[in-house]
Design a protein around this motif. Structure first.
Motif, PDB file in Angstrom:
ATOM      1  N   UNK A 125      77.961  11.390  29.856  1.00  0.00           N
ATOM      2  CA  UNK A 125      76.510  11.512  29.867  1.00  0.00           C
ATOM      3  C   UNK A 125      75.966  12.069  31.165  1.00  0.00           C
ATOM      4  N   UNK A 126      75.089  13.054  31.067  1.00  0.00           N
ATOM      5  CA  UNK A 126      74.432  13.648  32.239  1.00  0.00           C
ATOM      6  C   UNK A 126      73.110  14.264  31.779  1.00  0.00           C
ATOM      7  N   UNK A 127      72.026  14.053  32.515  1.00  0.00           N
ATOM      8  CA  UNK A 127      71.931  13.394  33.829  1.00  0.00           C
ATOM      9  C   UNK A 127      71.831  11.866  33.776  1.00  0.00           C
ATOM     10  N   UNK A 128      71.650  11.294  32.573  1.00  0.00           N
ATOM     11  CA  UNK A 128      71.586   9.836  32.455  1.00  0.00           C
ATOM     12  C   UNK A 128      72.999   9.308  32.248  1.00  0.00           C
ATOM     13  N   UNK A 129      73.550   8.553  33.195  1.00  0.00           N
ATOM     14  CA  UNK A 129      74.923   8.067  33.032  1.00  0.00           C
ATOM     15  C   UNK A 129      75.023   6.995  31.952  1.00  0.00           C
ATOM     16  N   UNK A 130      76.154   7.013  31.249  1.00  0.00           N
ATOM     17  CA  UNK A 130      76.465   6.005  30.228  1.00  0.00           C
ATOM     18  C   UNK A 130      75.400   5.935  29.138  1.00  0.00           C
ATOM     19  N   UNK A 131      74.918   7.125  28.771  1.00  0.00           N
ATOM     20  CA  UNK A 131      74.017   7.307  27.638  1.00  0.00           C
ATOM     21  C   UNK A 131      74.555   8.501  26.851  1.00  0.00           C
ATOM     22  N   UNK A 132      74.707   8.409  25.526  1.00  0.00           N
ATOM     23  CA  UNK A 132      75.375   9.466  24.768  1.00  0.00           C
ATOM     24  C   UNK A 132      74.912  10.876  25.124  1.00  0.00           C
ATOM     25  N   UNK A 133      75.871  11.724  25.437  1.00  0.00           N
ATOM     26  CA  UNK A 133      75.565  13.095  25.830  1.00  0.00           C
ATOM     27  C   UNK A 133      74.923  13.867  24.684  1.00  0.00           C
ATOM     28  N   UNK A 134      75.325  13.583  23.443  1.00  0.00           N
ATOM     29  CA  UNK A 134      74.767  14.314  22.301  1.00  0.00           C
ATOM     30  C   UNK A 134      73.261  14.104  22.193  1.00  0.00           C
ATOM     31  N   UNK A 135      72.789  12.875  22.457  1.00  0.00           N
ATOM     32  CA  UNK A 135      71.351  12.619  22.401  1.00  0.00           C
ATOM     33  C   UNK A 135      70.625  13.308  23.550  1.00  0.00           C
ATOM     34  N   UNK A 136      71.252  13.336  24.715  1.00  0.00           N
ATOM     35  CA  UNK A 136      70.626  14.002  25.860  1.00  0.00           C
ATOM     36  C   UNK A 136      70.473  15.499  25.600  1.00  0.00           C
ATOM     37  N   UNK A 137      71.495  16.104  24.982  1.00  0.00           N
ATOM     38  CA  UNK A 137      71.396  17.521  24.648  1.00  0.00           C
ATOM     39  C   UNK A 137      70.325  17.754  23.585  1.00  0.00           C
ATOM     40  N   UNK A 138      70.243  16.845  22.613  1.00  0.00           N
ATOM     41  CA  UNK A 138      69.227  16.972  21.568  1.00  0.00           C
ATOM     42  C   UNK A 138      67.823  16.890  22.156  1.00  0.00           C
ATOM     43  N   UNK A 139      67.618  15.956  23.080  1.00  0.00           N
ATOM     44  CA  UNK A 139      66.307  15.827  23.725  1.00  0.00           C
ATOM     45  C   UNK A 139      65.969  17.086  24.519  1.00  0.00           C
ATOM     46  N   UNK A 140      66.985  17.623  25.211  1.00  0.00           N
ATOM     47  CA  UNK A 140      66.764  18.824  26.017  1.00  0.00           C
ATOM     48  C   UNK A 140      66.367  20.009  25.148  1.00  0.00           C
ATOM     49  N   UNK A 141      67.011  20.140  23.995  1.00  0.00           N
ATOM     50  CA  UNK A 141      66.697  21.259  23.102  1.00  0.00           C
ATOM     51  C   UNK A 141      65.357  21.087  22.404  1.00  0.00           C
ATOM     52  N   UNK A 142      64.938  19.823  22.218  1.00  0.00           N
ATOM     53  CA  UNK A 142      63.700  19.565  21.479  1.00  0.00           C
ATOM     54  C   UNK A 142      62.469  19.544  22.376  1.00  0.00           C
TER      55      UNK A 142
ATOM     56  N   UNK B 112      59.468  20.434  24.595  1.00  0.00           N
ATOM     57  CA  UNK B 112      58.612  21.610  24.737  1.00  0.00           C
ATOM     58  C   UNK B 112      58.076  21.631  26.163  1.00  0.00           C
ATOM     59  N   UNK B 113      58.803  22.309  27.055  1.00  0.00           N
ATOM     60  CA  UNK B 113      58.448  22.327  28.470  1.00  0.00           C
ATOM     61  C   UNK B 113      58.609  23.740  29.013  1.00  0.00           C
ATOM     62  N   UNK B 114      58.153  23.920  30.267  1.00  0.00           N
ATOM     63  CA  UNK B 114      58.336  25.159  31.008  1.00  0.00           C
ATOM     64  C   UNK B 114      57.825  26.370  30.224  1.00  0.00           C
ATOM     65  N   UNK B 115      58.678  27.378  30.065  1.00  0.00           N
ATOM     66  CA  UNK B 115      58.238  28.641  29.469  1.00  0.00           C
ATOM     67  C   UNK B 115      57.779  28.454  28.024  1.00  0.00           C
ATOM     68  N   UNK B 116      58.528  27.663  27.239  1.00  0.00           N
ATOM     69  CA  UNK B 116      58.141  27.434  25.839  1.00  0.00           C
ATOM     70  C   UNK B 116      56.756  26.816  25.746  1.00  0.00           C
ATOM     71  N   UNK B 117      56.491  25.846  26.628  1.00  0.00           N
ATOM     72  CA  UNK B 117      55.184  25.192  26.615  1.00  0.00           C
ATOM     73  C   UNK B 117      54.081  26.171  27.017  1.00  0.00           C
ATOM     74  N   UNK B 118      54.350  27.025  28.004  1.00  0.00           N
ATOM     75  CA  UNK B 118      53.348  28.005  28.447  1.00  0.00           C
ATOM     76  C   UNK B 118      53.002  28.979  27.328  1.00  0.00           C
TER      77      UNK B 118
END
Length: 267
Positions: free
Chosen positions: A206-223, A225-231
């Motif tokens: 897990x990264x950047x949150x240690x000992x938290x499923x990496x698959x969920x962290x990637x899903x949150x990152x892809x979902x 709406x921040x930065x360029x997409x939000x603009x």
């Protein structure tokens, strides 16, 4: 909706109502309900229609329980998931595991201090513990939110809201590592050890949150709406408002440059 035999959203959930009366008060919470229904629909679609090339663990963001569906529709949805999992095992010899992992739980919040005092889940290695239904029930205002297929009570209504068996899981080796509430799909409770093994392998990376499923962290990152997409989305919204304002559209641009919270200057 086709599988459940409904042809309208208001029949799928009592929290989404028809807007036939112009004077009707519409609760803004329907958006959250619609989002939750969409998440269950996506999960249903993945398990029912995807052909997996190997044994797979599917991690749902949240516990495997819901109260937004009408009547016993959620129970029917769970039956549909179980049918698909059994079909994968029969036709393709693939084991599909389903688990839900939440960031918070009233059960964990209620017993966290007691667990620390009794040295529960403070071992120097990853561990998990199954939570009895009666312990769950004491943490909820509505006891039916903790009543699964394994705890049917005579004279009570059948289980309509719960699809998982709760476990507390610690993926780290430190006594102070976070503990997560996890729902194992109820028909797969006997496979809890295998499910936790898969989760542990994913959480250790897990990264950047240690000992938290990496698959969920990637899903949150892809979902997210921040930065360029939000603009881009924000610019499209403002363009739509400008067209509605017509010759007064310059008022919108002037308003965007106004400081909405002058008190922040003191910081």
């Amino acid at each position: 909706m086709i599988y459940l035999g409904v042809d309208s959203l208001h029949k799928l959930s009592p929290m989404i109502r028809l807007n036939e009366d112009d004077n009707a008060v519409i609760s803004p919470s329907w958006i959250q309900v619609y989002r939750e229904i969409s998440e269950w629909a996506i999960l249903f679609n993945i398990i029912r229609k995807t052909q997996f090339g190997s044994d797979t663990l599917i991690v749902f963001d949240g516990l495997l329980r819901s109260k937004v569906f009408t009547g016993a529709l959620f129970h029917q949805l769970l039956v549909g998931l179980q049918e698909a999992i059994q079909e994968h095992a029969r036709r393709y010899r693939r084991k599909i595991y389903l688990v839900g992992l939440a960031k918070h739980s009233k059960v964990l919040s209620r017993y966290r201090l007691a667990m620390s005092l009794e040295d529960v889940m403070t071992a120097n290695y990853p561990c998990y513990v199954e939570i009895p239904r009666d312990i769950e029930t004491k943490a909820y205002v509505w006891p039916e939110y903790a009543r699964g297929e394994d705890s049917e009570v005579e004279g009570k209504e059948e289980n309509k809201f719960v699809g998982g068996k709760m476990f507390f899981v610690k993926f780290g080796k430190s006594p102070h590592d976070p503990v997560w509430p996890v729902d194992v799909f109820e028909p797969q409770t006997q496979d809890a050890a295998a499910v936790m093994g898969y989760l542990l392998a994913d959480a250790e990376n897990g990264f950047p949150v240690p000992f938290y499923p990496l698959c969920l962290q990637k899903a949150h990152e892809n979902a997210a709406l921040v930065d360029f997409d939000f603009d881009v989305l924000q610019d499209e919204i403002f363009d739509g408002i400008r067209k509605l304002l017509g010759k007064d559209s310059d008022v919108l641009d002037a308003a965007r440059f106004q400081d909405t919270d002058p008190s922040q200057r003191r910081y």
